[in-house]
Design an enzyme around this catalytic site. Structure first.
Site, mmCIF file in Angstrom:
data_model
loop_
_atom_site.group_PDB
_atom_site.id
_atom_site.type_symbol
_atom_site.label_atom_id
_atom_site.label_comp_id
_atom_site.label_asym_id
_atom_site.label_seq_id
_atom_site.Cartn_x
_atom_site.Cartn_y
_atom_site.Cartn_z
ATOM 1 N N HIS A 1 -33.580 15.609 2.002
ATOM 2 C CA HIS A 1 -34.111 15.914 0.670
ATOM 3 C C HIS A 1 -35.188 14.887 0.387
ATOM 4 O O HIS A 1 -34.920 13.705 0.279
ATOM 5 C CB HIS A 1 -33.001 15.838 -0.374
ATOM 6 N N ALA A 2 -36.415 15.327 0.266
ATOM 7 C CA ALA A 2 -37.527 14.393 0.151
ATOM 8 C C ALA A 2 -38.422 14.691 -1.044
ATOM 9 O O ALA A 2 -39.616 14.440 -1.006
ATOM 10 C CB ALA A 2 -38.344 14.411 1.440
ATOM 11 N N ALA A 3 -37.856 15.211 -2.113
ATOM 12 C CA ALA A 3 -38.661 15.546 -3.284
ATOM 13 C C ALA A 3 -39.299 14.316 -3.917
ATOM 14 O O ALA A 3 -40.307 14.418 -4.606
ATOM 15 C CB ALA A 3 -37.806 16.272 -4.318
ATOM 16 N N THR B 1 -31.128 24.859 -2.165
ATOM 17 C CA THR B 1 -31.555 23.509 -2.516
ATOM 18 C C THR B 1 -30.780 22.904 -3.673
ATOM 19 O O THR B 1 -31.316 22.148 -4.466
ATOM 20 C CB THR B 1 -33.054 23.499 -2.866
ATOM 21 N N SER B 2 -29.517 23.217 -3.764
ATOM 22 C CA SER B 2 -28.697 22.589 -4.798
ATOM 23 C C SER B 2 -27.313 22.314 -4.255
ATOM 24 O O SER B 2 -26.892 22.910 -3.269
ATOM 25 C CB SER B 2 -28.599 23.484 -6.037
ATOM 26 N N ARG B 3 -26.625 21.394 -4.880
ATOM 27 C CA ARG B 3 -25.272 21.052 -4.453
ATOM 28 C C ARG B 3 -24.291 22.010 -5.128
ATOM 29 O O ARG B 3 -23.997 21.859 -6.287
ATOM 30 C CB ARG B 3 -24.961 19.608 -4.808
ATOM 31 N N GLU C 1 -22.902 13.482 1.584
ATOM 32 C CA GLU C 1 -23.991 12.912 2.385
ATOM 33 C C GLU C 1 -23.632 11.491 2.783
ATOM 34 O O GLU C 1 -23.220 10.722 1.929
ATOM 35 C CB GLU C 1 -25.294 12.935 1.597
#
Length: 78
Positions: free
Chosen positions: A55-57, A6-8, A36
């Site tokens: 990504h929907a945080a 979950t990180s770039r 993206e």
């Protein structure tokens, strides 16, 4: 083994693809990408052992309300 990434981290992209292709890693899930949207030729899009999600945080009630409040403040200030 299953992992959620979950990180770039571009440096890890090639290693992740190699681990999935070789079977050392059974499955991975990604919700952020270095680029993206992903280009149509990106290797991730051909991999059955990879789950891609948006990504929907930010999609909590609180975050949505803050977003609306800030937009209204900017409109009012204009």
């Amino acid at each position: 083994m299953c992992t959620y990434y979950t990180s770039r981290r571009t440096a890890l992209e090639a290693a992740l693809i190699a681990a999935l292709d070789s079977g050392r890693l059974a499955h991975a899930g990604l919700d952020v990408f270095e680029q993206e949207p992903l280009p149509p030729s990106h290797p991730y899009l051909r991999m059955d052992s990879l789950t891609l999600t948006p990504h929907a945080a930010y999609k909590t009630t609180e975050a949505s309300l803050r977003l609306i409040e800030r937009a209204l403040e900017q409109i009012s200030a204009a």
